[in-house]
Design an enzyme around this catalytic site. Sequence first.
Site, mmCIF file in Angstrom:
data_model
loop_
_atom_site.group_PDB
_atom_site.id
_atom_site.type_symbol
_atom_site.label_atom_id
_atom_site.label_comp_id
_atom_site.label_asym_id
_atom_site.label_seq_id
_atom_site.Cartn_x
_atom_site.Cartn_y
_atom_site.Cartn_z
ATOM 1 N N CYS A 115 -2.802 -13.902 -1.162
ATOM 2 C CA CYS A 115 -4.121 -13.963 -1.822
ATOM 3 C C CYS A 115 -4.052 -14.542 -3.239
ATOM 4 C CB CYS A 115 -4.754 -12.584 -1.859
ATOM 5 S SG CYS A 115 -5.147 -11.976 -0.214
ATOM 6 N N HIS A 252 -10.557 -13.344 -7.405
ATOM 7 C CA HIS A 252 -10.260 -13.337 -5.972
ATOM 8 C C HIS A 252 -11.244 -12.380 -5.309
ATOM 9 C CE1 HIS A 252 -8.435 -12.887 -2.158
ATOM 10 N NE2 HIS A 252 -7.916 -11.693 -2.399
ATOM 11 N N ASN A 282 -12.780 -11.702 2.597
ATOM 12 C CA ASN A 282 -11.571 -12.061 1.858
ATOM 13 C C ASN A 282 -10.920 -13.262 2.556
ATOM 14 O OD1 ASN A 282 -9.046 -12.274 0.736
ATOM 15 N ND2 ASN A 282 -8.586 -10.083 0.800
HETATM 16 O O1 UT7 Z 1 -6.671 -9.608 -0.938
HETATM 17 C C1 UT7 Z 1 -5.542 -8.819 -0.778
HETATM 18 C C2 UT7 Z 1 -5.711 -7.547 -1.429
HETATM 19 N N1 UT7 Z 1 -6.341 -6.593 -0.540
HETATM 20 C C3 UT7 Z 1 -7.227 -5.786 -1.060
HETATM 21 O O2 UT7 Z 1 -7.578 -5.915 -2.195
HETATM 22 C C4 UT7 Z 1 -7.726 -4.636 -0.231
HETATM 23 C C5 UT7 Z 1 -7.727 -3.415 -1.092
HETATM 24 N N2 UT7 Z 1 -8.209 -2.243 -0.424
HETATM 25 C C6 UT7 Z 1 -9.518 -2.079 -0.100
HETATM 26 O O3 UT7 Z 1 -10.312 -2.963 -0.299
HETATM 27 C C7 UT7 Z 1 -9.940 -0.736 0.451
HETATM 28 O O4 UT7 Z 1 -8.872 0.177 0.350
HETATM 29 C C8 UT7 Z 1 -10.446 -0.804 1.899
HETATM 30 C C9 UT7 Z 1 -11.770 -1.497 1.943
HETATM 31 C C10 UT7 Z 1 -9.433 -1.516 2.774
HETATM 32 C C11 UT7 Z 1 -10.635 0.610 2.455
HETATM 33 O O5 UT7 Z 1 -11.510 1.351 1.611
HETATM 34 P P1 UT7 Z 1 -11.115 2.813 1.151
HETATM 35 O O6 UT7 Z 1 -12.254 3.349 0.400
HETATM 36 O O7 UT7 Z 1 -9.803 2.729 0.421
HETATM 37 O O8 UT7 Z 1 -11.004 3.563 2.511
HETATM 38 P P2 UT7 Z 1 -9.723 4.276 3.164
HETATM 39 O O9 UT7 Z 1 -8.702 3.297 3.574
HETATM 40 O O10 UT7 Z 1 -9.310 5.378 2.244
HETATM 41 O O11 UT7 Z 1 -10.399 4.894 4.468
HETATM 42 C C12 UT7 Z 1 -11.419 5.859 4.395
HETATM 43 C C13 UT7 Z 1 -11.805 6.242 5.817
HETATM 44 C C14 UT7 Z 1 -10.627 6.588 6.700
HETATM 45 O O12 UT7 Z 1 -10.995 7.673 7.514
HETATM 46 P P3 UT7 Z 1 -10.502 9.159 7.141
HETATM 47 O O13 UT7 Z 1 -9.003 9.072 7.193
HETATM 48 O O14 UT7 Z 1 -11.021 9.418 5.761
HETATM 49 O O15 UT7 Z 1 -11.121 9.965 8.214
HETATM 50 C C15 UT7 Z 1 -10.471 5.362 7.579
HETATM 51 O O16 UT7 Z 1 -9.911 5.665 8.835
HETATM 52 O O17 UT7 Z 1 -12.481 5.168 6.453
HETATM 53 C C16 UT7 Z 1 -11.882 4.890 7.731
HETATM 54 N N3 UT7 Z 1 -12.010 3.477 8.016
HETATM 55 C C17 UT7 Z 1 -13.115 2.938 8.563
HETATM 56 N N4 UT7 Z 1 -14.264 3.493 8.967
HETATM 57 C C18 UT7 Z 1 -15.212 2.663 9.460
HETATM 58 C C19 UT7 Z 1 -11.109 2.492 7.784
HETATM 59 N N5 UT7 Z 1 -11.620 1.309 8.170
HETATM 60 C C20 UT7 Z 1 -12.862 1.562 8.655
HETATM 61 C C21 UT7 Z 1 -13.883 0.756 9.180
HETATM 62 N N6 UT7 Z 1 -15.033 1.351 9.560
HETATM 63 N N7 UT7 Z 1 -13.754 -0.584 9.304
#
Ligand code: UT7
Length: 325
Positions: A115, A252, A282
């Site tokens: 990225c 980004h 992204n």
């Molecule tokens: O460009 C390269 C760099 N990459 C990034 O910058 C990505 C950085 N990270 C992020 O943008 C975020 O961490 C995400 C958008 C990927 C995830 O957001 P988050 O607020 O950190 O959520 P999380 O990973 O802590 O997940 C929260 C919950 C989980 O469920 P539990 O364990 O709390 O029950 C996940 O299983 O959301 C669940 N979850 C989803 N639910 C619905 C994960 N993906 C999804 C989804 N739809 N697509």
Amino acid sequence: MSVTRAVVLGCGSALPDRVLTNAELAEMVETSDEWIVQRTGIRERRIVSEGETTADLGLRAAQRALADAGVEAETIDLIVLATATPDNTFPATAVTIQERLGISSGAAFDLQAVCSGFVFALTTAEAYLKNGLATRALVIGAETFSRILDWQDRSTCVLFGDGAGAVVLEAQPGAGTSADRGILASKLRSDGRHKEKLYVDGGPSSTQTVGHLRMQGREVFKYAVAMITDVIEDVFEKTGTTADDIAWFVPHQANKRIIDATARKLSIPDSKVVTTVDRHGNTSAASIPLALDVAVKDGRIKRGDLVLLEAMGGGFTWGACLLRW
Ligand code: UT7
């Protein structure tokens, strides 16, 4: 003190026709438009069609950048293509684009910093121009992340999209002050201790497969804002500028929450932030040149504006670049 500056002559971008909405994704995996918008700001992304490749997108972006710059392809003596999704393991996808542009002189190669690729490629091309190794460069970010996504993994497949963007850079004399046009300062960083937080689980030398993207999203999120602001503060210090001096912040486009938190930490008002993550998702190395092109073509970014770029991604790699358009 007179110096050589890498000045942007023009930019261009390309997106696949196919739009993939959050509602469509909710039919493929256990997710919802509400979750995706709330956690990321993404509403839709573009996806390549069958047979459409990174070189196809990169070529279209490059042709548009050349037309915007008003220069002929044969005057380009350097092509740096930032991509993590090349058409083939080798040769570099940059040589396919070079050949399709009808260029047979100069050098063309791919650069892999995921990225952060566009910031790394811009800085690399600038170093070539400054050192007299080239005079006019095409810097392209082009990706087809849809090809390496696990479409059963809702934690990653909703985040990424395909696209390409490009700029034409030319070596020009500058006065050596921050009033010069061109790239004024860059800072690149990598730290391989984080390589397992965002990676592809395949490759020619390990599995002999292409593999799929794997990410510990929360872990990446945790580091992002601090790493990004650190390199931005470095380019401000190098140039004697502050956040107040910048006209446009073009980050980004990974996640609206990361963009907002970074802008807030640097006291950059929303009105100066270029955001395209809602429409593009992204697109990895393509996200910054895509966003730049949108903001140039809609009249926001104008010649003479101070523009701040930053990116962070797999590796981790991260970097910032301050330039006067
Ligand atoms: O460009 C390269 C760099 N990459 C990034 O910058 C990505 C950085 N990270 C992020 O943008 C975020 O961490 C995400 C958008 C990927 C995830 O957001 P988050 O607020 O950190 O959520 P999380 O990973 O802590 O997940 C929260 C919950 C989980 O469920 P539990 O364990 O709390 O029950 C996940 O299983 O959301 C669940 N979850 C989803 N639910 C619905 C994960 N993906 C999804 C989804 N739809 N697509």
